[in-house]
Design an enzyme around this catalytic site. Structure first.
Site, mmCIF file in Angstrom:
data_model
loop_
_atom_site.group_PDB
_atom_site.id
_atom_site.type_symbol
_atom_site.label_atom_id
_atom_site.label_comp_id
_atom_site.label_asym_id
_atom_site.label_seq_id
_atom_site.Cartn_x
_atom_site.Cartn_y
_atom_site.Cartn_z
ATOM 1 N N ARG A 81 0.836 -1.202 0.000
ATOM 2 C CA ARG A 81 0.000 0.000 0.000
ATOM 3 C C ARG A 81 0.872 1.253 0.000
ATOM 4 N NH1 ARG A 81 -0.955 4.086 3.040
ATOM 5 N NH2 ARG A 81 0.037 3.145 4.854
ATOM 6 N N HIS A 92 5.119 2.461 14.580
ATOM 7 C CA HIS A 92 5.093 2.713 13.140
ATOM 8 C C HIS A 92 6.226 3.719 12.922
ATOM 9 C CE1 HIS A 92 2.931 3.357 9.224
ATOM 10 N NE2 HIS A 92 3.544 4.523 9.306
ATOM 11 N N HIS A 101 9.065 5.730 10.673
ATOM 12 C CA HIS A 101 9.505 6.192 9.357
ATOM 13 C C HIS A 101 11.005 6.450 9.386
ATOM 14 C CE1 HIS A 101 5.932 7.060 6.649
ATOM 15 N NE2 HIS A 101 5.472 6.354 7.656
ATOM 16 N N CYS A 154 5.150 9.248 2.786
ATOM 17 C CA CYS A 154 3.793 9.795 2.895
ATOM 18 C C CYS A 154 3.607 10.929 1.904
ATOM 19 C CB CYS A 154 3.551 10.302 4.309
ATOM 20 S SG CYS A 154 1.943 11.071 4.469
ATOM 21 N N ASN A 171 8.367 3.927 5.490
ATOM 22 C CA ASN A 171 8.467 3.089 6.678
ATOM 23 C C ASN A 171 9.831 2.424 6.756
ATOM 24 O OD1 ASN A 171 5.863 3.545 7.320
ATOM 25 N ND2 ASN A 171 5.164 1.441 7.139
#
Length: 321
Positions: free
Chosen positions: A19, A220, A222, A253, A266
């Site tokens: 995704r 999560h 980055h 993002c 990520n």
């Protein structure tokens, strides 16, 4: 020897590359190629793969064929194939799609500006909306599995964010779970714009653990400024055993206003898995198969990707023992 007592014995990775990776690219990649990547990831031992998102085709045309993806991927038993949604319309689309494993989650923003950019709502409006989400999930018989607080270490629009502000969101989550008589979901600290460093990660996890000693904490992370693996190791040293990651370091993002279009996404799955294995931590993942998937991802994107281990391979082939 290897391994420290504070590390978890087993770490779970939620793969988001299919995704995150294809959502950020300007190019729309052929569905066959994305299906092939997902099928390769299914063979690695990963237990959770985020296939796509049900979001506005106007803003995110890259994800308009997510419904078709879910019909055509080759599923493996024991693997969950999930989707992302950000509003009720997206949630309804997810419910009606073919065989989506629904992971009900709540989303909070420690940054007002980022919330407005991502969701067109203030952080407080978004927070109040989560009450409706809990009720909606209940109606559908879905347990709330995760609660994210985004921009949990800082924000490109608002700068530093006080730890208290982030803990305040988590307090809200704990109170909401108590009011609605549901179990406390996994609590995810999301460093959406890459502001965390190893010390702030440890401090934040420590503070959250004091607030919610029974909860499972995830991250999560980055890798925006190259501290992804350092932050992951800091989280591991605090006993965190749940991470979102992206194969080959795919993604980033699209709405996070980075200096360059190629800001890292990520933390890279195979680099993180390699680190865990070197520290004596189990992941249930076959690193060599993951590297095959990473190299395929790089071939599809046809630009060098950020992962390291995908280019060098692991160490097992050199070990004599």
């Amino acid at each position: 020897g290897r391994g420290m007592s504070d590390y978890p014995k087993f770490v779970e990775f939620h793969e988001e590359g299919p995704r995150e990776g294809f959502q950020i690219e300007k190019t729309i990649y052929p569905i066959e190629e994305r299906i092939e990547l997902i099928n390769l990831l299914s063979e690695t031992g990963l237990k959770h793969i985020q296939v796509g998102s049900f979001v506005s085709p106007k803003y995110v045309p890259q994800m308009q064929d997510t419904r078709e993806l879910f019909k055509r991927i080759r599923r493996r038993d024991g693997v969950k194939y999930t989707a992302l949604w950000l509003n009720e319309q997206g949630f309804r689309k997810t419910l009606s799609a073919h065989n989506v494993d629904i992971k009900a989650q709540l989303l909070f923003y420690a940054s007002d500006s980022f919330s407005r950019k991502n969701n067109n709502l203030s952080a407080m409006e978004m927070r109040e909306k989560q009450r409706d989400w809990v009720r909606l999930y209940k109606q559908e018989g879905l347990p709330v599995e995760r609660a994210y607080v985004m921009a949990a270490f800082g924000c490109n629009f608002e700068g530093n964010i006080p730890q208290e502000r982030i803990l305040d969101d988590f307090r809200f989550i704990l109170n909401l779970a108590a009011e609605e008589e549901i179990p406390v979901p996994d609590l995810i600290l999301a460093d959406t714009m890459g502001w965390g460093n190893p010390d702030s990660v440890k401090r934040m996890i420590g503070a959250l653990r004091n607030l919610a000693p029974e909860a499972r904490i995830g991250m999560h992370i980055h890798d925006t400024r190259g501290l992804g693996i350092a932050n992951l190791q800091a989280a591991l040293s605090m006993g965190v055993d749940l991470f979102d990651s992206s194969v080959a370091g795919l993604g980033g993002c699209p709405f996070a206003d980075h200096g360059s279009s190629r800001a890292a996404g990520n933390v890279c799955t195979e680099d993180a898995v390699f680190l865990c294995h070197e520290l004596g931590i189990e992941t249930g993942i076959d690193l060599d198969r993951l590297i095959i998937a990473s190299r395929r991802a790089e071939a599809i994107i046809s630009a060098p990707l950020m992962g390291r281990v995908m280019h060098s391979g692991g160490l097992d082939k050199y070990r004599k023992d």
